[in-house]
Motif scaffolding. Structure first.
Motif, PDB file in Angstrom:
ATOM      1  N   SER A   1      -4.677   3.711   1.176  1.00  0.00           N
ATOM      2  CA  SER A   1      -3.958   4.834   0.559  1.00  0.00           C
ATOM      3  C   SER A   1      -3.158   5.655   1.654  1.00  0.00           C
ATOM      4  CB  SER A   1      -4.566   5.714  -0.296  1.00  0.00           C
ATOM      5  OG  SER A   1      -5.795   6.091   0.361  1.00  0.00           O
ATOM      6  N   TRP A   2      -2.048   6.399   1.462  1.00  0.00           N
ATOM      7  CA  TRP A   2      -1.422   7.133   2.519  1.00  0.00           C
ATOM      8  C   TRP A   2      -1.126   8.367   1.815  1.00  0.00           C
ATOM      9  CZ3 TRP A   2      -0.765   5.493   7.473  1.00  0.00           C
ATOM     10  CH2 TRP A   2      -1.040   4.176   7.779  1.00  0.00           C
TER      11      TRP A   2
ATOM     12  N   GLN B   1       8.846  13.101   8.861  1.00  0.00           N
ATOM     13  CA  GLN B   1       7.916  12.680   7.781  1.00  0.00           C
ATOM     14  C   GLN B   1       6.610  11.958   8.371  1.00  0.00           C
ATOM     15  OE1 GLN B   1       8.980  13.407   4.411  1.00  0.00           O
ATOM     16  NE2 GLN B   1      10.245  14.395   5.800  1.00  0.00           N
ATOM     17  N   LEU B   2       5.442  12.487   8.173  1.00  0.00           N
ATOM     18  CA  LEU B   2       4.259  11.832   8.616  1.00  0.00           C
ATOM     19  C   LEU B   2       3.184  11.534   7.663  1.00  0.00           C
ATOM     20  CD1 LEU B   2       3.936  14.481  11.514  1.00  0.00           C
ATOM     21  CD2 LEU B   2       3.934  12.007  11.775  1.00  0.00           C
ATOM     22  N   LEU B   3       2.772  10.473   7.589  1.00  0.00           N
ATOM     23  CA  LEU B   3       1.737  10.091   6.582  1.00  0.00           C
ATOM     24  C   LEU B   3       0.411   9.738   7.336  1.00  0.00           C
ATOM     25  CD1 LEU B   3       3.591   7.077   4.823  1.00  0.00           C
ATOM     26  CD2 LEU B   3       3.420   9.368   4.196  1.00  0.00           C
ATOM     27  N   ALA B   4      -1.002  10.026   6.625  1.00  0.00           N
ATOM     28  CA  ALA B   4      -2.091   9.913   7.008  1.00  0.00           C
ATOM     29  C   ALA B   4      -3.004   8.872   6.154  1.00  0.00           C
ATOM     30  CB  ALA B   4      -2.758  11.183   7.526  1.00  0.00           C
TER      31      ALA B   4
ATOM     32  N   HIS C   1      -8.745   5.465  10.407  1.00  0.00           N
ATOM     33  CA  HIS C   1      -7.941   6.423  10.386  1.00  0.00           C
ATOM     34  C   HIS C   1      -6.492   6.195  11.248  1.00  0.00           C
ATOM     35  CE1 HIS C   1     -11.955   8.290  10.025  1.00  0.00           C
ATOM     36  NE2 HIS C   1     -11.332   9.181   9.146  1.00  0.00           N
ATOM     37  N   GLY C   2      -5.433   6.137  10.445  1.00  0.00           N
ATOM     38  CA  GLY C   2      -4.178   6.028  11.113  1.00  0.00           C
ATOM     39  C   GLY C   2      -3.045   7.080  10.624  1.00  0.00           C
TER      40      GLY C   2
ATOM     41  N   GLN D   1       0.838  -1.109   0.003  1.00  0.00           N
ATOM     42  CA  GLN D   1      -0.066   0.050  -0.039  1.00  0.00           C
ATOM     43  C   GLN D   1       0.763   1.294  -0.016  1.00  0.00           C
ATOM     44  OE1 GLN D   1      -2.558  -0.881  -0.805  1.00  0.00           O
ATOM     45  NE2 GLN D   1      -4.050  -2.098   0.700  1.00  0.00           N
ATOM     46  N   PHE D   2       2.234   1.144   0.441  1.00  0.00           N
ATOM     47  CA  PHE D   2       2.977   2.426   0.556  1.00  0.00           C
ATOM     48  C   PHE D   2       4.613   2.022   0.242  1.00  0.00           C
ATOM     49  CE2 PHE D   2       5.946   4.966   2.847  1.00  0.00           C
ATOM     50  CZ  PHE D   2       5.689   6.191   2.356  1.00  0.00           C
ATOM     51  N   THR D   3       5.432   2.819  -0.525  1.00  0.00           N
ATOM     52  CA  THR D   3       6.624   2.670  -0.541  1.00  0.00           C
ATOM     53  C   THR D   3       7.372   4.039  -0.463  1.00  0.00           C
ATOM     54  OG1 THR D   3       6.498   0.736  -1.975  1.00  0.00           O
ATOM     55  CG2 THR D   3       8.733   1.685  -1.986  1.00  0.00           C
TER      56      THR D   3
END
Length: 344
Positions: free
Chosen positions: A155-156, A145-148, A132-133, A112-114
């Motif tokens: 998806s992020w 670095q922050l992803l939501a 929600h994460g 889902q994320f790289t």
């Protein structure tokens, strides 16, 4: 006859104390750092060489496998929602930092994320609910670095850097236990740092804006705050130390009762490096690569119990039960329901 039976029962009660820590058979020898236990008896764990584990019976039996194509990755964090749904975060430079998701108990995994930035390195993640994460990565150009995610990790998206106080040169997070970030309620979040500075960052709006406060935890190249845990919106704990000197004592546990604006050190002896902290009701449990300690009340000055056990991460499954994972496939289960004997 009755007297003899009564004497035997009394001997058993005094000579055979209640089990406080149980070592479980994991079926793997990998170094385990990710852990998430649910109150339903479902437990997920993760570690080196793309490994993940799952138990459906409160840790009695485990199934271990690896994510196809991820055998070179080190899964430092796992967030689980049920027996079928979980996410894994691998830590490492550049594209070694990834997030995978399963919806069928590990039969299949979707990437889902790289992280494509060669300077990037992701450390941990946490979820307020199933949708929600948030995930944390080390600073790039002095910005953490922050992803939501708003769709369960499918998806992020990056959280704008303008909302995050600048990192101090040499400051970063530790991907030691998957617990360098914590969430509570619907919107509260905190993350912790070490290296050249030891700080706690806090947000009340799901990571859109942040404030940071320095804490008196020991810090340095291999030292700082490694873990943060909150039992409600006000009461939290942080733990850390120097992972290269795991038996070194010093300032490595602190508490807050105002949501993380201020922190007070807890003075305990003996003490050591702790990579994980968690709450079991109002009880505080910490663990690291040489010892684990348990406090009946967070501000106690004497350990209720202090074990010689090597662990990386902790996760509570009930009010009195906590799981721990560590090197060589170690998985343990703490029972904190009995009244422990205090150490001198």
């Amino acid at each position: 006859m009755f007297t003899k039976i009564a004497l035997v029962l009394l001997w058993l009660a005094t000579s055979c104390p209640a089990q406080e820590i149980l070592t479980l058979k994991s079926g793997t020898t990998e170094n385990l750092r990710g852990l998430h236990s649910l109150h339903t008896g479902v437990v997920w764990a993760s570690g080196t060489h793309g490994t993940y584990l799952r138990s459906l019976d409160n840790g009695q039996t485990w199934s271990a496998s690896s994510v196809p194509g991820a055998e070179a990755l080190d899964f430092r964090d796992v967030e689980a929602f049920d027996a079928d749904t979980a996410l894994l975060l691998s830590a490492g430079p550049g594209e070694q930092s990834r997030i995978y998701k399963t919806k069928d108990g590990g039969k299949s995994w979707a990437l889902q994320f790289t992280n494509h930035d060669p300077k990037g390195f992701f450390d941990c993640m946490a979820f307020w609910d199933r949708e929600h994460g948030i995930a944390l990565g080390d600073p790039i150009d002095k910005k953490f670095q922050l992803l939501a995610t708003n769709d369960g990790g499918n998806s992020w998206n990056s959280i704008p850097h303008i909302s995050i106080p600048a990192a101090i040169e040499g400051e970063g997070a530790f991907a030691a236990s998957g617990t360098c970030i914590a969430v509570q309620g619907k919107r509260n979040a905190w993350f912790v740092t070490g290296g050249k500075a030891a700080r706690v960052f806090r947000s009340a709006d799901r990571g859109h804006t942040w404030k940071a406060v320095e804490v008196a935890i020991m810090h340095g190249d291999s030292a700082g705050v490694f873990s943060i845990a909150f039992r409600d919106r006000l009461h939290g704990a942080i733990a850390g130390g120097d992972y290269k000197k795991p038996d070194q004592g010093g300032a490595n546990i602190a508490l807050t009762d105002d949501g993380g604006a201020a922190w007070k050190l807890v003075s305990l002896s003996p003490t050591s490096y702790f990579s994980a902290a968690t709450w079991s009701g109002t009880k505080l449990l910490v663990a690291g690569s040489s010892h684990a300690g348990f406090l009946n009340h967070a501000y106690d000055r004497i350990w209720a119990k202090y074990w010689d056990v090597k662990l990386n991460s902790l996760s509570p499954s009930s009010a009195n039960q906590v799981f721990g994972v560590g090197p060589n496939g170690t998985i343990v289960r703490f029972d904190l329901s009995s009244k422990p004997r205090k150490t001198k």
